[in-house]
Design an enzyme around this catalytic site. Structure first.
Site, PDB file in Angstrom:
ATOM      1  N   VAL A 205       0.833  -1.206   0.000  1.00 63.46           N
ATOM      2  CA  VAL A 205       0.000   0.000   0.000  1.00 63.46           C
ATOM      3  C   VAL A 205       0.865   1.253   0.000  1.00 63.46           C
ATOM      4  O   VAL A 205       0.594   2.214  -0.735  1.00 63.46           O
ATOM      5  CB  VAL A 205      -0.973  -0.014   1.200  1.00 63.46           C
ATOM      6  CG1 VAL A 205      -1.737   1.303   1.277  1.00 63.46           C
ATOM      7  CG2 VAL A 205      -1.946  -1.182   1.087  1.00 63.46           C
TER       8      VAL A 205
ATOM      9  N   ARG B 288      11.718  -1.046   7.631  1.00 60.38           N
ATOM     10  CA  ARG B 288      12.633  -1.922   8.356  1.00 60.38           C
ATOM     11  C   ARG B 288      13.846  -2.272   7.506  1.00 60.38           C
ATOM     12  O   ARG B 288      14.943  -2.410   7.995  1.00 60.38           O
ATOM     13  CB  ARG B 288      11.909  -3.203   8.789  1.00 60.38           C
ATOM     14  CG  ARG B 288      11.199  -3.059  10.118  1.00 60.38           C
ATOM     15  CD  ARG B 288      10.420  -4.318  10.427  1.00 60.38           C
ATOM     16  NE  ARG B 288       9.441  -4.593   9.367  1.00 60.38           N
ATOM     17  CZ  ARG B 288       8.519  -5.562   9.419  1.00 60.38           C
ATOM     18  NH1 ARG B 288       8.461  -6.370  10.450  1.00 60.38           N
ATOM     19  NH2 ARG B 288       7.654  -5.722   8.441  1.00 60.38           N
TER      20      ARG B 288
ATOM     21  N   LYS C  79      -7.775  -1.481   9.263  1.00 58.70           N
ATOM     22  CA  LYS C  79      -9.120  -1.806   9.769  1.00 58.70           C
ATOM     23  C   LYS C  79      -9.063  -2.522  11.110  1.00 58.70           C
ATOM     24  O   LYS C  79      -9.875  -2.268  11.998  1.00 58.70           O
ATOM     25  CB  LYS C  79      -9.871  -2.657   8.746  1.00 58.70           C
ATOM     26  CG  LYS C  79      -9.130  -3.917   8.367  1.00 58.70           C
ATOM     27  CD  LYS C  79      -9.071  -4.167   6.883  1.00 58.70           C
ATOM     28  CE  LYS C  79      -8.067  -3.274   6.199  1.00 58.70           C
ATOM     29  NZ  LYS C  79      -7.719  -3.641   4.834  1.00 58.70           N
TER      30      LYS C  79
ATOM     31  N   GLU D 119     -10.580   6.134   5.328  1.00 60.64           N
ATOM     32  CA  GLU D 119     -11.320   5.684   4.134  1.00 60.64           C
ATOM     33  C   GLU D 119     -10.771   4.378   3.590  1.00 60.64           C
ATOM     34  O   GLU D 119     -11.519   3.515   3.138  1.00 60.64           O
ATOM     35  CB  GLU D 119     -11.275   6.779   3.066  1.00 60.64           C
ATOM     36  CG  GLU D 119     -12.074   6.506   1.823  1.00 60.64           C
ATOM     37  CD  GLU D 119     -13.567   6.362   2.075  1.00 60.64           C
ATOM     38  OE1 GLU D 119     -14.023   5.213   2.144  1.00 60.64           O
ATOM     39  OE2 GLU D 119     -14.269   7.383   2.220  1.00 60.64           O
TER      40      GLU D 119
ATOM     41  N   GLY E 160     -11.353  -0.728   0.286  1.00 66.38           N
ATOM     42  CA  GLY E 160     -10.290  -0.208  -0.568  1.00 66.38           C
ATOM     43  C   GLY E 160     -10.594   1.139  -1.186  1.00 66.38           C
ATOM     44  O   GLY E 160     -10.778   2.132  -0.480  1.00 66.38           O
TER      45      GLY E 160
ATOM     46  N   GLY F 223      -2.133 -14.842  -5.768  1.00 65.17           N
ATOM     47  CA  GLY F 223      -1.889 -13.701  -4.893  1.00 65.17           C
ATOM     48  C   GLY F 223      -3.161 -13.060  -4.356  1.00 65.17           C
ATOM     49  O   GLY F 223      -3.116 -12.010  -3.720  1.00 65.17           O
TER      50      GLY F 223
ATOM     51  N   ASP G 251     -11.514 -10.353   8.762  1.00 61.29           N
ATOM     52  CA  ASP G 251     -11.240  -9.096   8.065  1.00 61.29           C
ATOM     53  C   ASP G 251     -12.550  -8.372   7.739  1.00 61.29           C
ATOM     54  O   ASP G 251     -12.677  -7.158   7.968  1.00 61.29           O
ATOM     55  CB  ASP G 251     -10.460  -9.395   6.778  1.00 61.29           C
ATOM     56  CG  ASP G 251     -10.251  -8.160   5.934  1.00 61.29           C
ATOM     57  OD1 ASP G 251      -9.432  -7.314   6.316  1.00 61.29           O
ATOM     58  OD2 ASP G 251     -10.924  -8.027   4.886  1.00 61.29           O
TER      59      ASP G 251
ATOM     60  N   LYS H  94     -14.042  -4.582   9.143  1.00 64.51           N
ATOM     61  CA  LYS H  94     -14.582  -3.500   8.300  1.00 64.51           C
ATOM     62  C   LYS H  94     -16.033  -3.209   8.653  1.00 64.51           C
ATOM     63  O   LYS H  94     -16.463  -2.057   8.720  1.00 64.51           O
ATOM     64  CB  LYS H  94     -14.450  -3.893   6.829  1.00 64.51           C
ATOM     65  CG  LYS H  94     -12.999  -4.016   6.369  1.00 64.51           C
ATOM     66  CD  LYS H  94     -12.918  -4.754   5.030  1.00 64.51           C
ATOM     67  CE  LYS H  94     -11.481  -4.915   4.564  1.00 64.51           C
ATOM     68  NZ  LYS H  94     -11.374  -5.870   3.442  1.00 64.51           N
TER      69      LYS H  94
ATOM     70  N   GLY I  35      -5.713  -4.019  -3.180  1.00 62.19           N
ATOM     71  CA  GLY I  35      -4.717  -3.729  -4.205  1.00 62.19           C
ATOM     72  C   GLY I  35      -4.011  -2.427  -3.902  1.00 62.19           C
ATOM     73  O   GLY I  35      -4.574  -1.536  -3.266  1.00 62.19           O
TER      74      GLY I  35
END
Lengths: 446, 446
Positions: free
Chosen positions: B14, B45, B109, B133, B138, B191, B205, B209, B306
């Site tokens: 991101v 890192r 989230k 947001e 997303g 992926g 998840d 949200k 994404g």
């Protein structure tokens, strides 16, 4: 708790919705806004309807006046809600409200599409807000989504079903196999279409809304006079059926797209793949697809008209205005989403310059060589074909003039409209082509 | 032109998206924001990846630091973008940023669903913004739509496909008739699913949200610990096929609904009518339906994950924060949409109190009286049936234990979950019921 003092101009359907929503949801709205939204005055040409409404709602503290200018000049009022429609009196009232330093919330797409540049400039000079969420797609917060929600994106195109009347008519034509005139009459009976439906069915209303979307998507002035507008009055149930056979639906779309050479701004019936979500938006509903370079395609769907959906947008604007009532203008989102000194002067492209694909229905004599002649003409204009559907001659009306007839349906790949115009002129001139060619534009929307 | 100074924590997918979008669209974003969004520092890192990114983007003026606390304490930074995920270090960093008077933009989230109440309270004390947001769906501006776009409404319910991984898996299971394990492996290869997919496939998840959506829709504190969460791991291709035969699709939905007694907050596989737009959201896409009392049902669709879609939301928040950077907090929208002193203490309802309809698949012995026994048990709990589908016995696996088997599929009308639990206990105890009953909740969404 403080209260924001609002004046409403107009006492029609939308104004009624605003009164209903604001009073019914007062507690919820106050929980959000942190202050009370209080309608102190309303102007109405006639008393009886508004008096009934206010009595029903127990709204005894609202002053009713006959003269709308009394609202915009009322020193007690901070925000004016313009809900009368039209572009003459509404323009005077909005400009007068701005001149008196009042913020304005309006649902008037025609006013802003035609006089928006003047109105936004005056508002900027006076440091007031002109908010217009309700002007496009009713209750769908599409103005906010494009102006703020997608502000990270270079927006590539916006494409939407932004007129509920025509979408209702097209949905009914498709599902019931009826022709335009029959469905229009039904829509008028049900209240989905006005007695004079011209603005809706000729695409003018959609073009007003598209003009506003185009401006906030690309940061250009409103340029309604440059929009290409074509309505749905000439669509036949037959074309809708052929499109369906080929995997497409026909929708009246407003399409605005940015190119290096300029901006497309066009409203017309459009074939879109049936599998797209937006192709499945039925009845009087609205939906807008927005394609940004970072976010990709996003879709916004909901009721595009009606008293309460429109009031939902008007009142949301009132809440936004309330928050920023006395804020420095730099804290506000600019009316057209972009800073006024950063607007682009990209030209609106004439329709002849637009690139799109086409559906062609050609009534031909059922004789050898016709398809060869037509496809040769298209090839000469560098137009290539995506699909051909030739109907069996016996499926159609009896032979006339001693010649059996059939419909030839062609789907082309993308080309430029002026090349298609040149090809169509030649196709139309063929002796084997027996009727005016039907041409409907086609978009993949991906 | 002034510039807003931004610090980014994290250098993953991101963060990469944010750098790409912000630099590629800098001119367009500046045209909107009226000032430059400038990333002055980023913490990572490891050096190599971020160095490569900055070199690629020609971003020579970004300071790279190893210690994320050096970003949140940097006196030169005005806005901190938290993009590392997780709830421990991220919490410390966000609280430290707030303590240093910095605004925060986060895509996290889990952090806000679990520690949101603490974080929003601290932000309020310090007069800074926490924008999120990107934490839900997303690139779809759903937080803005619910918080601002629909502020006129008493929101009735929100229902969404808010996890792309599970929607991809369910779409593939349906279109290819494959089972969960096979498609999960494919999703991992492509992926779309993580090596450890638990958070996605078990609905955690989505529940994070949904917790945020519920809070901003109804004005309640975040209460992730009270959410009911059920994943998709037990769904079979067979149930998906039966649902389809009955006119339904199965989606993992997050559903939150307001009742006089409290708020539903639940994530589980759900049958929804195939004709609903949201039922046709395929692949890794997200869509959220919001029902308001004035606007009716509205739908918001787009990419839910994404790098660039998420960055679209992060950067939109940055633009919003930029506008209100030094504004009085009263000019800002409260974090949870409602004024902090107007939050509601409505309880979250336990799943046993929820009202919903059900799909039941019961593997039974193919013998007389079975349907009568089952429907009698349902009737005794006041549960009425909407549809019954009995498969022919020969279509299924060979008879075992000397008894022919068949699947009985029942769709019920709405009932309360505890009544269904009581009925299922009795049905399961019938000797003619040969396997554990499959129960999937069902919503009409209208």
């Amino acid at each position: 708790m403080t209260a924001v003092k609002i004046g409403v101009i107009g006492a029609g359907t939308v104004a009624g919705g605003v009164f209903h929503v604001l009073l019914r949801n007062q507690a919820e709205i106050t929980r959000r806004a942190g202050c009370k939204l209080h309608i102190v005055a309303v102007s109405s040409r006639t008393r009886s309807k508004i008096d009934n409404l206010l009595t029903t709602l127990n709204a005894n503290d609202v002053e009713v006046v006959a003269d709308p200018f009394a609202v915009v000049r009322n020193p007690n009022i901070e925000v004016v809600c313009e809900l009368i429609g039209g572009t003459t009196l509404a323009r005077e009232l909005v400009l007068e409200a701005i001149a008196h330093g009042k913020h304005v919330v309006t649902a008037n797409k025609a006013l802003l599409a035609v006089h928006g540049n003047e109105i936004f400039a005056k508002a900027r000079e006076k440091g007031v807000i002109v908010a217009f969420e309700a002007a496009v797609a009713g209750g769908i917060p599409i103005i906010k989504a494009v102006r703020e929600g997608l502000s990270a994106n270079r927006i590539q195109w916006v494409s939407g079903i932004i007129n509920g009347t025509t979408n209702f008519i097209l949905s009914e034509m498709r599902s019931k196999g009826l022709d335009f005139g029959t469905v229009l009459a039904e829509a008028q009976r049900l209240g989905y279409a006005e007695a004079d439906p011209t603005f809706d069915v000729e695409g003018v209303d959609a073009a007003h809304k598209l003009t506003l979307l185009s401006a906030i998507a690309f940061g250009i002035p409103v340029q309604f006079d440059k929009a290409y507008t074509e309505g749905i009055t000439k669509l036949t149930a037959q074309d809708i059926r052929y499109a369906e056979e080929l995997g497409y639906r026909i929708k009246l779309l407003g399409i605005t797209r940015r190119h290096p050479e300029g901006v497309e701004l066009r409203v017309h019936p459009t074939l879109i793949p049936s599998k797209r979500l937006i192709a499945n938006v039925e009845g009087a509903m609205n939906a807008v697809l927005v394609k940004g370079d970072a976010v990709g395609a996003t879709l916004y769907y909901g009721a595009g008209a009606g008293a309460e959906p429109t009031a939902s947008a008007v009142v949301a604007d009132l809440v936004d205005v309330t928050r920023l009532l006395n804020a420095d203008p730099s804290h506000r989102v600019p009316s057209l989403a972009f800073q006024h000194d950063a607007l682009d002067n990209a030209p609106i492209l004439p329709i002849s310059e637009v690139h799109t694909a086409y559906y062609l229905r050609i009534r031909v004599a059922d004789q050898p060589g016709v398809l060869a002649d037509i496809t040769r003409i298209l090839a000469d204009q560098q137009i290539s074909l995506d699909a051909v559907l030739q109907k069996e001659a016996e499926l159609f009306e009896p032979a006339s003039q001693g010649v059996a007839q059939t419909d030839l349906i062609l789907l082309t790949h993308q080309t430029q409209e002026k090349l298609m115009n040149a090809a169509l002129e030649k196709i139309q001139a063929l002796s084997s082509v027996l009727a005016p060619v039907t041409r409907i534009r086609m978009e993949e929307l991906n």
